[in-house]
Write an enzyme that holds these catalytic residues in place. Structure first.
Site, PDB file in Angstrom:
ATOM      1  N   LEU A   1      10.515 -20.831  -4.295  1.00 20.39           N
ATOM      2  CA  LEU A   1       9.453 -19.983  -3.756  1.00 20.39           C
ATOM      3  C   LEU A   1       8.131 -20.149  -4.524  1.00 20.39           C
ATOM      4  CD1 LEU A   1       8.728 -17.369  -2.028  1.00 20.39           C
ATOM      5  CD2 LEU A   1       9.409 -16.085  -4.063  1.00 20.39           C
TER       6      LEU A   1
ATOM      7  N   HIS B   1       2.743   3.476  -8.915  1.00 18.23           N
ATOM      8  CA  HIS B   1       2.489   2.062  -9.231  1.00 18.23           C
ATOM      9  C   HIS B   1       3.675   1.465  -9.999  1.00 18.23           C
ATOM     10  CE1 HIS B   1      -1.449   2.524  -7.655  1.00 18.23           C
ATOM     11  NE2 HIS B   1      -1.950   3.219  -8.653  1.00 18.23           N
TER      12      HIS B   1
ATOM     13  N   GLU C   1       0.796 -13.173  12.424  1.00 14.46           N
ATOM     14  CA  GLU C   1       1.391 -12.000  13.072  1.00 14.46           C
ATOM     15  C   GLU C   1       1.292 -10.837  12.094  1.00 14.46           C
ATOM     16  OE1 GLU C   1       2.453 -11.824  16.139  1.00 14.46           O
ATOM     17  OE2 GLU C   1       2.100 -13.957  16.526  1.00 14.46           O
TER      18      GLU C   1
ATOM     19  N   ASP D   1       0.841  -1.215   0.000  1.00 15.19           N
ATOM     20  CA  ASP D   1       0.000   0.000   0.000  1.00 15.19           C
ATOM     21  C   ASP D   1       0.870   1.258   0.000  1.00 15.19           C
ATOM     22  OD1 ASP D   1      -2.348   1.405  -0.022  1.00 15.19           O
ATOM     23  OD2 ASP D   1      -2.695   1.253   2.137  1.00 15.19           O
ATOM     24  N   GLY D   2       0.335   2.319  -0.583  1.00 10.55           N
ATOM     25  CA  GLY D   2       1.000   3.624  -0.510  1.00 10.55           C
ATOM     26  C   GLY D   2       1.633   4.107  -1.805  1.00 10.55           C
TER      27      GLY D   2
ATOM     28  N   ARG E   1       0.379   7.714  -2.538  1.00  8.36           N
ATOM     29  CA  ARG E   1       0.953   8.734  -1.644  1.00  8.36           C
ATOM     30  C   ARG E   1       2.442   8.929  -1.909  1.00  8.36           C
ATOM     31  NH1 ARG E   1      -1.230   5.946   3.473  1.00  8.36           N
ATOM     32  NH2 ARG E   1      -1.811   4.421   1.873  1.00  8.36           N
TER      33      ARG E   1
ATOM     34  N   SER F   1      -7.377  -5.503  -5.488  1.00  5.50           N
ATOM     35  CA  SER F   1      -8.478  -6.057  -4.705  1.00  5.50           C
ATOM     36  C   SER F   1      -9.783  -6.008  -5.482  1.00  5.50           C
ATOM     37  CB  SER F   1      -8.634  -5.294  -3.376  1.00  5.50           C
ATOM     38  OG  SER F   1      -9.331  -4.078  -3.576  1.00  5.50           O
ATOM     39  N   SER F   2     -10.744  -6.813  -5.030  1.00  3.53           N
ATOM     40  CA  SER F   2     -12.045  -6.814  -5.712  1.00  3.53           C
ATOM     41  C   SER F   2     -12.739  -5.463  -5.529  1.00  3.53           C
ATOM     42  CB  SER F   2     -12.914  -7.977  -5.222  1.00  3.53           C
ATOM     43  OG  SER F   2     -12.823  -8.123  -3.832  1.00  3.53           O
ATOM     44  N   GLU F   3     -12.240  -4.654  -4.597  1.00  4.00           N
ATOM     45  CA  GLU F   3     -12.813  -3.317  -4.389  1.00  4.00           C
ATOM     46  C   GLU F   3     -12.044  -2.238  -5.173  1.00  4.00           C
ATOM     47  OE1 GLU F   3     -12.301  -5.515  -1.747  1.00  4.00           O
ATOM     48  OE2 GLU F   3     -14.439  -6.011  -1.842  1.00  4.00           O
TER      49      GLU F   3
END
Ligand code: IPE
Ligand code: IPE
Ligand code: MG
Length: 247
Positions: free
Chosen positions: A129, A35, A205, A18-19, A22, A63-65
């Site tokens: 991985l 991005h 966590e 996220d961010g 900004r 996200s789906s939103e």
């Protein structure tokens, strides 16, 4: 900073990247530049995860939103995902990375779905991985789709309602076969899950870092793992278990 020691390594790390917006705004740049720079952070983190022997890395990419954003931004994000797979798939495959995509695949743009399927298909037998890309993913949507599948089986008489256990629900989620995340990291200082892995995060966590995603790098990643290693995981019991007993 010392490298995190193997003994306290989380097996599965999931990241809410996220961010980006900004980060760009702070530099007077358009959001899309954030991005773009974020993709570089993705490369760095995937490489680090492979280097330090993490088994599963899940990245929340869209996200789906996120469809609620302006069309131009959605289109930029789709373009970046496409470019990432086109440019990086061969390298990831060479590095023995297995790609898995979670999220709703219905109604995805016809230029995106085949690329995602190709990435999964090309890398399916890789053994280093596992990179899980959460794309068009929302936890509530995932759970609703799982419940639809289970309800259909009950209606068809294939299973009894009493057979619906946490394990059966696990088996119908997009994350089937993937262990629950030991550590969930969110960048940008926001402290919420935003509909990410709600079921799977039962005992994860959580580590929140103030840096915006484009600034996230190897050192910050290692320091979140150090923070994780200092946590005591109990899973509802009384005996303190060191973090490495995760799963
Ligand atoms: C994360 O950065 C990228 C995606 C959600 C796809 P944001 O675009 O959410 O950036 P902020 O939160 O607006 O700064
Ligand atoms: C979560 O970030 C989604 C991704 C990182 C892909 P958002 O920026 O969409 O979350 P909110 O809207 O701030 O909760
Ligand atoms: Mg955001």
């Amino acid at each position: 900073m010392p490298e995190a020691s193997l003994a306290t390594m989380p097996r599965h790390v999931a990241i809410i990247m996220d961010g980006n917006g900004r980060w760009a705004r702070a530099r007077g740049l358009p959001r899309t530049m954030g991005h773009k720079k974020g993709v570089e952070a993705v490369r760095d983190v995937v490489r680090t995860a492979g280097d330090i022997g993490i088994d599963y890395l899940t990245l929340f990419a869209f996200s789906s939103e996120n469809w609620r954003r302006p069309e131009a931004e959605v289109s930029d994000l789709m373009g970046l995902l496409k470019a990432f797979i086109r440019r990086d798939l061969a390298d990831l495959h060479r590095e023995n990375v297995r790609i898995k995509v979670i999220g709703d695949r219905e109604n995805l743009r016809s230029d995106i779905l085949p690329l995602l399927l190709e990435a999964e298909e090309t890398t399916r037998n890789n053994t280093a991985l596992t990179l899980v890309i959460a794309f068009n993913y929302g936890s509530r949507d995932e759970m609703a789709r799982a419940m639809q599948k289970i309800a259909s089986k009950v209606r068809a008489g294939l299973i009894e309602p009493q057979a619906i256990t946490p394990e059966l629900i696990d088996a119908h989620l997009d994350t089937v076969g993937i262990p629950d995340p030991d550590l969930i990291i969110r960048t940008s200082g926001e402290e919420r899950l935003s509909n990410f892995l709600l079921w799977q995060a039962a005992y994860s966590e959580l580590v929140f870092v103030p840096e915006f995603w484009p600034d996230f790098n190897r050192d910050l990643f290692l320091s979140t793992i150090e923070t994780y290693a200092g946590r005591e995981r109990r899973f509802g019991g009384l005996t303190a278990k060191p973090a490495l007993m995760g799963q």
